[in-house]
Each structure stands twice: as structure tokens, then as C-alpha cells.
Design a protein around this motif. Structure first.
Motif, PDB file in Angstrom:
ATOM      1  N   GLY A  11      16.946  -7.144 -32.030  1.00  0.00           N
ATOM      2  CA  GLY A  11      17.046  -5.873 -32.741  1.00  0.00           C
ATOM      3  C   GLY A  11      18.480  -5.396 -32.874  1.00  0.00           C
ATOM      4  N   HIS A  12      19.278  -5.614 -31.830  1.00  0.00           N
ATOM      5  CA  HIS A  12      20.676  -5.192 -31.872  1.00  0.00           C
ATOM      6  C   HIS A  12      21.442  -5.962 -32.951  1.00  0.00           C
ATOM      7  CE1 HIS A  12      24.480  -3.629 -30.389  1.00  0.00           C
ATOM      8  NE2 HIS A  12      24.956  -4.873 -30.327  1.00  0.00           N
ATOM      9  N   ALA A  13      21.190  -7.262 -33.052  1.00  0.00           N
ATOM     10  CA  ALA A  13      21.870  -8.075 -34.065  1.00  0.00           C
ATOM     11  C   ALA A  13      21.454  -7.657 -35.474  1.00  0.00           C
ATOM     12  CB  ALA A  13      21.567  -9.551 -33.837  1.00  0.00           C
ATOM     13  N   LEU A  14      20.181  -7.302 -35.646  1.00  0.00           N
ATOM     14  CA  LEU A  14      19.687  -6.920 -36.968  1.00  0.00           C
ATOM     15  C   LEU A  14      20.227  -5.572 -37.427  1.00  0.00           C
ATOM     16  CD1 LEU A  14      15.918  -7.973 -36.794  1.00  0.00           C
ATOM     17  CD2 LEU A  14      17.748  -9.081 -38.068  1.00  0.00           C
ATOM     18  N   THR A  15      20.323  -4.641 -36.502  1.00  0.00           N
ATOM     19  CA  THR A  15      20.725  -3.277 -36.869  1.00  0.00           C
ATOM     20  C   THR A  15      22.228  -3.047 -36.775  1.00  0.00           C
ATOM     21  OG1 THR A  15      20.263  -2.583 -34.588  1.00  0.00           O
ATOM     22  CG2 THR A  15      18.506  -2.294 -36.216  1.00  0.00           C
ATOM     23  N   HIS A  16      22.958  -4.017 -36.242  1.00  0.00           N
ATOM     24  CA  HIS A  16      24.412  -3.907 -36.163  1.00  0.00           C
ATOM     25  C   HIS A  16      25.028  -5.187 -36.739  1.00  0.00           C
ATOM     26  CE1 HIS A  16      22.896  -1.141 -33.078  1.00  0.00           C
ATOM     27  NE2 HIS A  16      24.005  -0.443 -33.247  1.00  0.00           N
ATOM     28  N   PRO A  17      24.984  -5.338 -38.063  1.00  0.00           N
ATOM     29  CA  PRO A  17      25.433  -6.596 -38.677  1.00  0.00           C
ATOM     30  C   PRO A  17      26.910  -6.896 -38.468  1.00  0.00           C
ATOM     31  CG  PRO A  17      25.041  -4.901 -40.346  1.00  0.00           C
ATOM     32  CD  PRO A  17      24.511  -4.370 -39.066  1.00  0.00           C
ATOM     33  N   VAL A  18      27.717  -5.898 -38.209  1.00  0.00           N
ATOM     34  CA  VAL A  18      29.161  -6.121 -38.064  1.00  0.00           C
ATOM     35  C   VAL A  18      29.503  -6.592 -36.656  1.00  0.00           C
ATOM     36  CG1 VAL A  18      31.443  -5.086 -38.204  1.00  0.00           C
ATOM     37  CG2 VAL A  18      29.700  -4.455 -39.871  1.00  0.00           C
ATOM     38  N   GLY A  20      27.065  -6.829 -33.989  1.00  0.00           N
ATOM     39  CA  GLY A  20      25.915  -7.298 -33.213  1.00  0.00           C
ATOM     40  C   GLY A  20      26.075  -8.703 -32.685  1.00  0.00           C
ATOM     41  N   PHE A  21      26.457  -9.636 -33.552  1.00  0.00           N
ATOM     42  CA  PHE A  21      26.632 -11.020 -33.117  1.00  0.00           C
ATOM     43  C   PHE A  21      27.860 -11.186 -32.228  1.00  0.00           C
ATOM     44  CE2 PHE A  21      24.058 -11.604 -36.991  1.00  0.00           C
ATOM     45  CZ  PHE A  21      23.027 -12.351 -36.451  1.00  0.00           C
ATOM     46  N   GLU A  22      28.861 -10.337 -32.447  1.00  0.00           N
ATOM     47  CA  GLU A  22      30.041 -10.372 -31.588  1.00  0.00           C
ATOM     48  C   GLU A  22      29.665  -9.975 -30.167  1.00  0.00           C
ATOM     49  OE1 GLU A  22      33.853 -11.471 -31.032  1.00  0.00           O
ATOM     50  OE2 GLU A  22      32.955 -11.377 -33.014  1.00  0.00           O
ATOM     51  N   ASP A  23      28.825  -8.937 -30.049  1.00  0.00           N
ATOM     52  CA  ASP A  23      28.348  -8.520 -28.731  1.00  0.00           C
ATOM     53  C   ASP A  23      27.520  -9.634 -28.078  1.00  0.00           C
ATOM     54  OD1 ASP A  23      29.563  -6.082 -29.127  1.00  0.00           O
ATOM     55  OD2 ASP A  23      27.728  -5.087 -29.833  1.00  0.00           O
ATOM     56  N   MET A  24      26.701 -10.284 -28.879  1.00  0.00           N
ATOM     57  CA  MET A  24      25.890 -11.383 -28.349  1.00  0.00           C
ATOM     58  C   MET A  24      26.770 -12.509 -27.818  1.00  0.00           C
ATOM     59  SD  MET A  24      22.695 -11.809 -31.020  1.00  0.00           S
ATOM     60  CE  MET A  24      22.285 -13.382 -30.257  1.00  0.00           C
ATOM     61  N   ARG A  25      27.845 -12.778 -28.524  1.00  0.00           N
ATOM     62  CA  ARG A  25      28.725 -13.869 -28.110  1.00  0.00           C
ATOM     63  C   ARG A  25      29.372 -13.561 -26.766  1.00  0.00           C
ATOM     64  NH1 ARG A  25      34.100 -14.949 -28.401  1.00  0.00           N
ATOM     65  NH2 ARG A  25      34.685 -17.159 -28.516  1.00  0.00           N
ATOM     66  N   TRP A  26      29.860 -12.353 -26.606  1.00  0.00           N
ATOM     67  CA  TRP A  26      30.543 -12.006 -25.358  1.00  0.00           C
ATOM     68  C   TRP A  26      29.575 -11.928 -24.191  1.00  0.00           C
ATOM     69  CZ3 TRP A  26      35.380 -12.894 -24.946  1.00  0.00           C
ATOM     70  CH2 TRP A  26      36.234 -12.751 -26.042  1.00  0.00           C
ATOM     71  N   LYS A  27      28.332 -11.561 -24.452  1.00  0.00           N
ATOM     72  CA  LYS A  27      27.333 -11.475 -23.384  1.00  0.00           C
ATOM     73  C   LYS A  27      26.568 -12.786 -23.206  1.00  0.00           C
ATOM     74  CE  LYS A  27      26.262  -8.276 -21.343  1.00  0.00           C
ATOM     75  NZ  LYS A  27      26.678  -7.751 -20.031  1.00  0.00           N
ATOM     76  N   TYR A 107      18.395 -15.853 -36.164  1.00  0.00           N
ATOM     77  CA  TYR A 107      18.299 -14.395 -36.104  1.00  0.00           C
ATOM     78  C   TYR A 107      18.622 -13.779 -37.463  1.00  0.00           C
ATOM     79  CZ  TYR A 107      17.997 -14.390 -30.962  1.00  0.00           C
ATOM     80  OH  TYR A 107      17.591 -14.572 -29.653  1.00  0.00           O
ATOM     81  N   ALA A 108      19.597 -14.354 -38.154  1.00  0.00           N
ATOM     82  CA  ALA A 108      20.013 -13.814 -39.450  1.00  0.00           C
ATOM     83  C   ALA A 108      18.933 -13.975 -40.516  1.00  0.00           C
ATOM     84  CB  ALA A 108      21.300 -14.503 -39.917  1.00  0.00           C
TER      85      ALA A 108
END
Length: 209
Positions: A11-18, A20-27, A107-108
Motif C-alpha cells: 500500500g505504501h508503494a502504491l500511494t507514494h509513487p515518488v 515509496g519504492f525508495e523507502d522499500m529499498r532502504w528498509k 508491485y507496480a
């Protein structure tokens, strides 16, 4: 940075397209199981879109059901995309692994997959004059997926805007090449099968004679 469950990361990746994936990468977030589930849903969504669409919008004249085109439009195209992007971005010093490219790309695809099911459902309730609403939903789904896919590739490889565009163009080129080679390979296999079948039939006939 937030601590989310795997489902919440979707949900975070879908609602934060700019970001979201950057946050996923770091985590180091993302689940291959969820990614596979999305592709399976895409597969069934393509079948529903091709076979269960409302008759007032689309009439299928196919008398037999052929599953191959739907496998190609889901599993094969996705596998070719992931492989092509990984191959190209390896040469372009991309930081993304095959696993992350697979997860982020899947996810995209969620908005595109969702619009397939939504439009199939609406096609049984709306009339032809209301088709514009279905077109809007399709446009939103495709556009949202395109934006997410761009953001996913940019984040997973840590590219600039221009380099991401270049990577996507080269990925499409790599996909075309791989699909062309795949078609040639399948054609070769078919020719070999026909040759062996012909030889076997001929030998069987001569043995009986």
C-alpha cells in the motif's frame, strides 16, 4: 523511517509513487510471494478481460479456449521484462538485484491488474453510452502503473531521471530481441517435432508393409 508489514509496504508503494519504492529499498522490504500472487492475479485478470467481458462491449468469436496467449501476456512478458531490465542495467551499473526488480515491477502492476477486474465487472452493469467511465478507469490504471514502474526502476537501480529513461528504452529493446529469439526457438522446436513425427510415421508405414 516507518516499520511496516509486507502487506502495508504494498500500500505504501502504491500511494507514494515518488518515495515509496525508495523507502522499500532502504528498509529492504518486499515479498516474492506477494509479487508472484500479483502476477497470478494478472494472469486471471487477462483471462477475465478476454473471456468474461460484457457482451454489449465485446463479443468473443473464439469457439475454443486457448490459454497460451494469456500466459504470454502475463507470465512470459513479465519474465522477459525482469530479465531484460536486469541484463541492461547490469551493463549500466544498476544496483538492483534480479529479486528486487521482480518484486518492484510486480508491485507496480497492481493498478493495471485492478483495472482489468474493475472494467470486467462494470461491463456487466454499464451501457455502451457509459463506456467513457471504463476508459477513464483503464487510463488511470495504465498511467498509474507506468508512473510506478518508472519510479520502481529509478529507485531499485539508483538512477537519475535521464538514465532511468535510457534504461527503460533499452529494456524494451532487449525485450523485443528476446521475444524474437523465443519465437524463432519455438518455430525450430515445432519444425523438429514435425520432422521426427514424419520420420516416425514413414518408418511405421514401411514396417507394416
Amino acid at each position: 523511517m516507518m516499520d511496516l508489514t509486507q502487506k502495508q509496504w504494498v500500500g505504501h508503494a502504491l500511494t507514494h509513487p515518488v518515495e515509496g519504492f525508495e523507502d522499500m529499498r532502504w528498509k529492504k522490504a518486499g515479498s516474492l510471494k506477494i509479487a508472484l500472487l500479483i502476477i497470478v492475479l494478472l494472469f486471471f485478470g487477462e483471462i477475465a478481460y478476454g473471456r468474461l467481458y460484457g457482451f454489449q462491449f465485446y463479443v468473443s468469436y473464439d469457439k475454443t479456449f486457448n490459454i497460451i496467449p494469456y500466459i504470454v501476456r502475463s507470465f512470459v512478458l513479465f519474465a522477459v521484462w525482469v530479465t531484460g531490465n536486469w541484463s541492461v542495467c547490469t551493463l549500466l551499473d544498476g544496483e538492483g538485484t534480479l529479486r528486487n526488480i521482480c518484486i518492484y515491477s510486480a508491485y507496480a502492476l497492481i493498478p493495471y491488474t485492478a483495472q482489468l477486474y474493475i472494467n470486467v465487472l462494470l461491463s456487466h452493469f454499464l451501457v455502451r453510452d457509459e463506456y467513457v467511465f471504463m476508459q477513464i478507469i483503464e487510463l488511470i490504471g495504465v498511467g498509474w502503473t507506468a508512473l510506478l514502474l518508472f519510479s520502481a526502476i529509478k529507485s531499485v537501480h539508483q538512477y537519475s531521471f535521464r538514465k532511468t529513461v535510457l534504461a527503460l528504452l533499452l529494456t524494451v529493446a532487449a525485450m523485443l530481441i528476446m521475444l524474437f529469439l523465443l519465437v524463432l526457438f519455438m518455430s525450430l522446436i515445432q519444425q523438429i517435432y514435425i520432422f521426427i513425427s514424419t520420420v516416425y510415421t514413414e518408418l511405421s508405414y514401411r514396417a507394416k508393409v
